[in-house]
Design an enzyme around this catalytic site. Structure first.
Site: not given
Length: 288
Positions: A127, A132, A173, A192
């Site tokens: 993740h 990111h 997010e 993700s």
């Protein structure tokens, strides 16, 4: 990635960083990364902002499997001046903000088990890094992340962390962006996740609403399931501009005088791309 703990755990530095210890990963852990990477990269074609796919190149390093943070940081530093460091888990808000303000992204070093491919409650290295890091290779989004960190440090004196957390949640997010008339994914929590990569764009259940800074910061969010509302930015440039041009002190004062909004709410003045049925949330509420 915030916690209320006051002191770093044993083995962590004062800034909560730890060695990644890349050589300790097992063959199975590297295979899990490779499986997740291949599956998600294929799923995201045509669904994610092209800037993310371009940034995936920084994860294709000289060694197979889970990226070595030292090598990854060298590649990323050359692009946007960011680096990636390992942490043992959630870190205190102030440390988290300080890392971002100094163009340092903190990432967990552990990876999920093979039976957890589709869902994991705590962020793991897949993740954090797959989700990111590709956009940290984009100069504009990289500047937004630094600006967010600097703003977070300033917010500590305003008792405003819950409002700022919503901005991070609904942009970094779980954000969507409008490009060429289509909605595209960019939030790390979506890109993700195999399931949410489909849900966020295709499912009739969630609302998809145009980004407005104050509106976003008034809105509660789901931490235990797919989102009931996604906010759509016009561009990374516009997101950065709004962040840099806004005086957050008066904004926090205004937010303190208004009621929070629930995750499913649609209000007057919203730019509604999709008014969701909320069928998914209602079904799962009944099931629980």
């Amino acid at each position: 990635m915030a916690t209320t703990a006051l002191k770093p755990p044993p083995g962590a530095a004062a800034d909560w960083t730890i060695p990644q210890d890349w050589r300790s990963y097992t063959a199975q852990e590297h295979a899990t990364w490779d499986k997740l990477f291949a599956r998600q990269a294929e799923m995201l074609k045509g669904r994610v902002t092209p800037a993310f796919l371009e940034g995936l190149d920084v994860l294709r390093l000289s060694k197979p499997g889970i990226p070595d943070f030292e090598e990854l940081s060298e590649v990323l530093m050359a692009r946007t001046g960011w680096r990636v460091v390992a942490v043992p888990g959630l870190v205190p808000d102030e440390d988290f903000f300080r890392h971002l303000a100094n163009r340092t992204f903190v990432a967990g070093r552990f990876i999920r088990r093979p039976d957890q491919l589709d869902y994991l409650e705590e962020p793991d290295v897949f993740h954090d890094v797959f989700g990111h890091v590709p956009l940290l290779a984009n100069p504009v989004f990289a500047d937004y992340m630094q600006a967010y960190g600097a703003g977070g440090l300033r917010s500590m004196s305003f008792d405003a962390l819950h409002w700022l957390a919503r901005l991070y949640w609904y942009t970094v997010e779980f954000g969507l962006v409008r490009e060429g008339g289509d909605l595209k994914l960019y939030g790390a929590g979506i890109v993700s996740s195999f399931g949410e990569s489909v849900f966020a764009l295709d499912d009739p259940s969630p609302n998809r609403i145009g980004f407005d800074l104050k509106r976003v910061m008034r809105t509660r969010y789901r931490i235990d399931d797919y989102q009931q509302t996604y906010f759509v930015i016009d561009s990374f440039d516009d997101l950065l501009r709004q962040t840099l041009e806004t005086d957050f002190g008066p904004l926090y004062a205004a937010l303190g005088k208004e009621a929070d909004l629930e995750p499913q709410d649609v209000i007057a003045g919203d730019k509604v791309f999709t008014r969701g049925t909320q069928a998914y949330a209602l079904q799962h509420k009944k099931a629980s």
